[in-house]
Design an enzyme around this catalytic site. Structure first.
Site: not given
Length: 172
Positions: A59, A64-66, A69
């Site tokens: 998500s 971490v996803c932020d 990306t």
């Protein structure tokens, strides 16, 4: 019924089940149907003739996803137009669009696996318990053969950015 794999991944140390096959280097990349927005769909054919760096995140609303990306967006600027950088999550297209506008993401495509889970089940990253896609990286050559794959074993950890980027650069 898709294959279920246990004992291969955790979230904060807790075991999770991944649905789908474990793909390996040299495998032909499976096609998938994924959403660009609520209506428009995409698949591998939309990126024909390009090297594909596929960054999978559970998500975009997590740290971490932020970071993952943002890192690949920054790197994408220097990879040139032979490379398509894709970020795939099960976030709704609205949330992906909002994230991109706030984060200044302009060099990669965000695609949503929310509707069909086609990517997750084809690439072996759909988390059965959460219906999210497990953090992973796939590098496909122009002929859609997998040249690099990293399935993370712990969802909260970062992928090996340098190894993924080196795999892309080796194909240029």
């Amino acid at each position: 019924m898709s294959e279920e794999r246990t004992g291969v991944a955790t979230i904060k140390g807790n075991p999770i089940t991944l649905i789908g096959p474990e793909l390996k280097i040299g495998d032909k990349a499976p096609d998938f149907t994924i959403n660009k927005d609520l209506i428009e769909e995409a698949g591998l054919a939309d990126y024909d003739g390009k090297i594909k760096l596929i960054s999978v995140v559970p998500s975009l609303d997590t740290s971490v996803c932020d970071a993952q990306t943002r890192r690949f967006n920054q790197e994408a600027a220097g990879l040139g137009d032979q490379v398509a950088v894709l970020t795939i999550s099960v976030d709704l297209p609205f949330a992906q669009s909002r994230f991109c506008s706030v984060a200044g993401i302009e060099n990669l495509d965000t695609l949503s696996d929310y509707k069909f889970h086609s990517f997750g089940t084809s690439y072996g990253v759909l988390i059965k318990e959460l219906q999210l896609d497990m953090r992973s990286i796939f590098i496909l050559d122009k002929d859609n053969t997998i040249q690099y794959v990293q399935y993370l074993t712990e969802m909260t950890e970062h992928p090996d950015y340098d190894a993924a980027l080196n795999a892309v650069k080796a194909l240029l």
